[in-house]
Structures are given as C-alpha cells and as structure tokens.
Motif scaffolding. Structure first.
Motif, PDB file in Angstrom:
ATOM      1  N   ASP A  91      -2.793  -4.537  -5.843  1.00 47.82           N
ATOM      2  CA  ASP A  91      -3.859  -4.997  -6.994  1.00 47.82           C
ATOM      3  C   ASP A  91      -4.353  -3.935  -7.854  1.00 47.82           C
ATOM      4  O   ASP A  91      -5.641  -3.940  -7.982  1.00 47.82           O
ATOM      5  CB  ASP A  91      -4.649  -4.839  -6.165  1.00 47.82           C
ATOM      6  CG  ASP A  91      -3.523  -6.737  -5.380  1.00 47.82           C
ATOM      7  OD1 ASP A  91      -2.600  -6.924  -5.667  1.00 47.82           O
ATOM      8  OD2 ASP A  91      -4.305  -7.024  -4.483  1.00 47.82           O
ATOM      9  N   THR A  92      -3.699  -2.347  -7.616  1.00 50.52           N
ATOM     10  CA  THR A  92      -4.859  -1.367  -8.530  1.00 50.52           C
ATOM     11  C   THR A  92      -3.662  -0.398  -9.375  1.00 50.52           C
ATOM     12  O   THR A  92      -2.823  -0.309  -8.921  1.00 50.52           O
ATOM     13  CB  THR A  92      -5.810  -0.374  -7.465  1.00 50.52           C
ATOM     14  OG1 THR A  92      -4.694   1.007  -6.319  1.00 50.52           O
ATOM     15  CG2 THR A  92      -6.932  -1.200  -6.409  1.00 50.52           C
ATOM     16  N   GLU A  93      -4.598   0.290 -10.397  1.00 53.99           N
ATOM     17  CA  GLU A  93      -3.844   0.446 -11.201  1.00 53.99           C
ATOM     18  C   GLU A  93      -2.910   2.055 -10.188  1.00 53.99           C
ATOM     19  O   GLU A  93      -2.465   2.710 -10.457  1.00 53.99           O
ATOM     20  CB  GLU A  93      -5.034   1.706 -12.197  1.00 53.99           C
ATOM     21  CG  GLU A  93      -3.865   2.239 -12.945  1.00 53.99           C
ATOM     22  CD  GLU A  93      -2.648   1.396 -14.269  1.00 53.99           C
ATOM     23  OE1 GLU A  93      -2.060   2.270 -14.767  1.00 53.99           O
ATOM     24  OE2 GLU A  93      -3.075   0.301 -13.855  1.00 53.99           O
TER      25      GLU A  93
ATOM     26  N   TYR B 135      -1.493   2.256  -7.632  1.00 54.15           N
ATOM     27  CA  TYR B 135      -0.395   2.309  -6.732  1.00 54.15           C
ATOM     28  C   TYR B 135       0.650   2.135  -8.080  1.00 54.15           C
ATOM     29  O   TYR B 135       1.708   3.115  -8.111  1.00 54.15           O
ATOM     30  CB  TYR B 135      -0.597   0.889  -6.136  1.00 54.15           C
ATOM     31  CG  TYR B 135       0.728  -0.311  -5.877  1.00 54.15           C
ATOM     32  CD1 TYR B 135       0.699   0.632  -4.459  1.00 54.15           C
ATOM     33  CD2 TYR B 135       2.112  -0.757  -6.126  1.00 54.15           C
ATOM     34  CE1 TYR B 135       2.257   0.257  -3.709  1.00 54.15           C
ATOM     35  CE2 TYR B 135       2.875  -0.318  -5.418  1.00 54.15           C
ATOM     36  CZ  TYR B 135       3.229  -0.225  -4.462  1.00 54.15           C
ATOM     37  OH  TYR B 135       4.544  -0.951  -3.741  1.00 54.15           O
TER      38      TYR B 135
ATOM     39  N   GLN C 244      -3.647   3.703  -1.316  1.00 51.54           N
ATOM     40  CA  GLN C 244      -3.803   2.291  -2.772  1.00 51.54           C
ATOM     41  C   GLN C 244      -3.180   1.166  -3.062  1.00 51.54           C
ATOM     42  O   GLN C 244      -1.748   1.171  -2.612  1.00 51.54           O
ATOM     43  CB  GLN C 244      -3.469   3.033  -3.860  1.00 51.54           C
ATOM     44  CG  GLN C 244      -4.628   4.178  -4.324  1.00 51.54           C
ATOM     45  CD  GLN C 244      -3.445   5.631  -5.375  1.00 51.54           C
ATOM     46  OE1 GLN C 244      -2.633   5.567  -5.280  1.00 51.54           O
ATOM     47  NE2 GLN C 244      -4.744   5.744  -5.716  1.00 51.54           N
ATOM     48  N   SER C 245      -3.588   0.148  -2.987  1.00 50.22           N
ATOM     49  CA  SER C 245      -3.079  -1.252  -3.102  1.00 50.22           C
ATOM     50  C   SER C 245      -2.510  -1.734  -4.560  1.00 50.22           C
ATOM     51  O   SER C 245      -2.764  -1.005  -5.508  1.00 50.22           O
ATOM     52  CB  SER C 245      -3.932  -2.415  -3.005  1.00 50.22           C
ATOM     53  OG  SER C 245      -3.666  -3.401  -3.252  1.00 50.22           O
TER      54      SER C 245
ATOM     55  N   TYR D 147       0.666  -1.045  -0.153  1.00 52.83           N
ATOM     56  CA  TYR D 147      -0.379  -0.059   0.019  1.00 52.83           C
ATOM     57  C   TYR D 147       0.434   1.586  -0.002  1.00 52.83           C
ATOM     58  O   TYR D 147       1.526   1.699   0.975  1.00 52.83           O
ATOM     59  CB  TYR D 147      -1.171  -0.702   1.198  1.00 52.83           C
ATOM     60  CG  TYR D 147      -2.392  -1.114   1.440  1.00 52.83           C
ATOM     61  CD1 TYR D 147      -2.813  -0.893   0.294  1.00 52.83           C
ATOM     62  CD2 TYR D 147      -2.108  -2.287   1.885  1.00 52.83           C
ATOM     63  CE1 TYR D 147      -4.112  -1.776   0.633  1.00 52.83           C
ATOM     64  CE2 TYR D 147      -2.818  -3.109   1.157  1.00 52.83           C
ATOM     65  CZ  TYR D 147      -4.062  -3.176   1.213  1.00 52.83           C
ATOM     66  OH  TYR D 147      -5.323  -3.905   1.611  1.00 52.83           O
TER      67      TYR D 147
END
Length: 461
Positions: free
Chosen positions: A100-102, A104, A97-98, A92
């Motif tokens: 696993d997300t855009e 990041y 934002q993880s 994170y």
C-alpha cells in the motif's frame, strides 16, 4: 554466516559484468511466431523461454540479494525469472514496506531494473490466485490495480504479464478478465499468459480469450500413482509424471498458441509436496521434465527449486519440508543444467521443429518412453534411462547422417560416426539420460571435434 554470504556477493559481482550481457530485447519486442508454436523477437530471432521460479523474491530479498540472485541466473543461462508481485494483500517486503506504500513498488522497480541489466525478463504474476479466491480483489479493484501496473511498467523492455497463480480460471473469472483486459488496453507491447493450478492448462478456461498470447500448464509435483482420492484433475491414472501430454491437450484447443510447462516438479521437493518423508525430486527428474515437454512441442521451460522459489533461510518458516538456504541451493546441479537444452535447440533451424514420434520404432511407457523432435534435416531423441533405441533416420533429409550423443547433465558431446542405414539401433554408452542427435551429413550445425553443445564449431562437417 553473514561474512560468507557477503563474500559470495562480492565474488559473484566480480565474475558477472552486467555491461557485457547482450539484451535479448535488442532484437525487438517478444511476439508469437507465424506458425503459432513458438515465441520470437520482432526481427525474427528465436526466443527460447528458459525460466527460473522466484515466487517470493519481491517479499524476501533485499537489494544486494536481488542483484546476487539475478547475476547467478544470468550466469546459468536463464532469460526469464517469475515472481509474485503480490503474494498476499497487502504484501510486505524485507524492509517491512507494505504494497500500500510507494516503498514497496520502488523495491519492485529495483527488481525489474536489475533483471534488465542482466538481460532477463520478469514474468510478473500480478496477484497470487489464493488472494482472488479469498475475495480480496473485486472486479473494480482489478481494473484500478491493472491501470496502476500497466502505467508503471509498460515502458520497461523486460516484462511478461502472468495472470492467475496456481488457480482455476473459473474462480472469479470476472476479476482475471478485468485485470487482463485493463493491462492490455494500456500496454500493447508485452505478452500475457495465465498460470493455472496443477495438472491443468490455461487453455482449459482461456483458449478463446483475446488477451492471452500463449498458454502455460502446470504439470505439478506428484509421481506416478500419487493421484490418491483426488479425481478432480483431468488426466488418466498413473500418468502424473507424463508432462508431455499437456502439450497435446493444449494444442487440442483452438486457436493454437505456444505452450510452456511453467511449473513442473521442483528440485529437492518431496514427491507429492506435503509429506517430508517421501523421496525428493533430483536433477535427473527436472531434466526429464524439461526434455519431455520441449520435445513434445513446448516453446520453452521453467525450472524450479524448493528452496529458491520461497527464498528460505534459517529463521523463516519453511514450506514443503525445505531444508537448504536459498543461497546454498543456487549450487544445485539441476539449476546449472537447464541451459544445455536451450543451447541444443538454438543450434538448429528453430521454427521448423516439430514433435515426431514416428521416428521411434519401438517405444516404452513412463520412464522408458523415448520422445523425438525434428526439423527438416536434424532429429533429436531424448532417452531417460539410456536404453537401446531403434530409430528411423529417413524422417530427415540426407543419404548419410552424422550422429552424436549429448549428455543432458553435462552438455558433453560424443561423436558416434556416420550412418547410411534407414533403420538404426543405438545403444548409448551410459546409464544416464541424454539426447541422440542425427543430422544430414551435408549440414554443419555441429563439429565432429566439438566437445560440448555450447562450443562454437571449429570446422565445417
């Protein structure tokens, strides 16, 4: 506090102009030199790796702080900043934002682009070793992740890939092989290496790997005699600080490849890491590790600071007894002294330089050990304690030699005169560390009136 930090941001922005920074990749991509000892650009320009350790930058700095930090690195002469792309799985960032997300990855893009504006390479530790050790990435997942990374960053000019992350290469080696070979199959423009656990060299596991271009070692953070009951690392007792030994041990593997101490002691970290009551490593110690490693043959060096590598600030849990906010630690003396080593070596013919201990007639051990390197017509001897040293000046060309003393802390030069004798004993007029420089008097690498190593010579010698 917020107002003070904002003022520093603004001041740094005024003092640093990214548009004026010369981009090293203007000389072409990075590659290994023909003698397999150095890194260089495609047009033959030397690349001396001067790294800064910024492991948690993607996770802990916002975009303004990223710009501030990288500007400060550029001003201090660093051309490489090393980060953990994923310190955990998932990771994170400061915006929540993880990985696993855009979002990041857009933040990671910002780091790479900001470094590019400052002429700095990003050493991308793809995933920290603890995550692979814990089984959080399989071989198949490594291929998928490697494909994603390579396609996202293969066209950026300022990337160096780093596998590993403080881990042995025989822990899930199939994951590292899959990750490395996948990236290499897509991205053929960027160099790749491996960051090992403490007191090991990457050559121990990967000397024959086709994907590794140069080797890293981690000399670690222990002082002489701090081995304790740990008998797992392969060095003799009471040599814990002798980081120069890892250059020799790495070059004992074939084929020969360039090597760097990628994690020596950090400034302001407790000796041995885990006991905050122990003495802390200071700027003279980080200088010693840098000169010992490079004069032994390393093609660069990486500096680290306890506070900066984890970007600690009040409100966060400190690791390794960290006490200073990272933005205060940017004023640490060692952070600003590393560039003197780079400035020194780039003064002289670069690719002919070799380690040569035969220059030293009487040597000591541990802190009293002198270490020498030379080219055909210049020699350099690092002296940590300022003790007397007897040197054989016939190891380089010229009947007459010009001699200087370089203060390693300040970069100041003192001209010591000419010498025609074969064997000369020098007594540095200092109790601090520095470098004895002897040059064939017919050469004009330095000027007798030159006050600092980074100054442009005013007249030919």
């Amino acid at each position: 506090m917020k107002q003070i930090v904002l003022f520093i941001f603004l001041l740094c922005s005024v003092c640093c102009n990214a548009a004026t920074v010369q981009k090293p990749w203007s000389h072409g991509r990075l590659m290994v030199s023909d003698n397999y000892r150095f890194l260089m650009h495609q047009d033959g320009t030397p690349f001396f790796w001067l790294g800064e350790t910024a492991w948690l930058m993607p996770q802990r700095l916002n975009r303004d702080e990223v710009k501030f930090y990288l500007q400060c690195c550029a001003e201090a002469g660093y051309n490489m900043v090393q980060v953990q792309v994923l310190n955990e799985m998932p990771s994170y960032n400061v915006y929540g934002q993880s990985s696993d997300t855009e979002g990041y990855w857009q933040h990671m893009d910002h780091i790479v682009q900001t470094a590019e504006q400052q002429g700095i390479y990003i050493g991308m530790v793809t995933v920290w070793g603890s995550q692979v050790k814990a089984g959080r990435m399989t071989e198949a997942e490594a291929r998928t992740y490697g494909t994603f990374l390579a396609n996202r960053y293969k066209d950026r000019p300022n990337i160096v890939w780093i596998m590993g992350g403080d881990i042995q290469g025989d822990i899930h080696p199939e994951v590292w092989e899959a990750l490395a070979t996948t990236i290499k199959s897509i991205d053929t423009n960027h160099l790749m290496t491996y960051h090992p656990r403490g007191r090991y060299t990457s050559a121990h596991w990967w000397s024959k790997a086709a994907w590794i271009d140069f080797h890293l070692f981690q000399s670690g953070h222990r002082r002489y005699g701090q081995r304790g009951n740990d008998k797992t690392y392969p060095i003799p007792d009471n040599t814990e600080e002798d980081n120069w030994q890892y250059v020799d041990s790495t070059w004992a593997y074939t084929p020969m490849k360039p090597v760097i101490d990628d994690e020596p002691i950090y400034e302001d970290i407790p000796q041995g890491l885990h006991d905050g009551t122990q003495p802390r490593w200071i700027d003279s110690d980080v200088r010693r590790y840098a000169y010992w490693s490079v004069f032994a043959g390393s093609c660069g060096h990486t500096y680290g600071h306890n506070s900066i590598m984890q970007f600690w600030r009040p409100g966060l849990p400190p690791a390794y007894s960290c006490m200073k906010p990272w933005y205060v630690a940017l004023g640490a003396p060692g952070f600003h002294q590393m560039h003197h080593l780079k400035d020194l070596l780039l003064r002289f013919p670069y690719f002919e330089r070799v380690p040569d201990q035969t220059i030293i007639m009487e040597n000591g051990t541990q802190y009293e050990r002198l270490i020498a390197t030379r080219g055909n017509d210049y020699l350099l001897v690092y002296n940590f304690t300022g003790r007397d040293m007897t040197l054989d000046l016939t190891k380089i060309s010229g009947e007459e030699k010009q001699v200087w003393w370089l203060d390693a802390a300040t970069g100041l030069l003192t001209y010591l005169g000419k010498h025609r004798s074969r064997i000369v004993t020098f007594r540095p007029q200092t109790q601090s560390d520095g470098v004895l420089i002897a040059v064939d008097a017919s050469k004009d690498y330095l000027d007798r009136a030159q006050a600092e190593i980074h100054d442009t010579p005013k007249t030919a010698i």
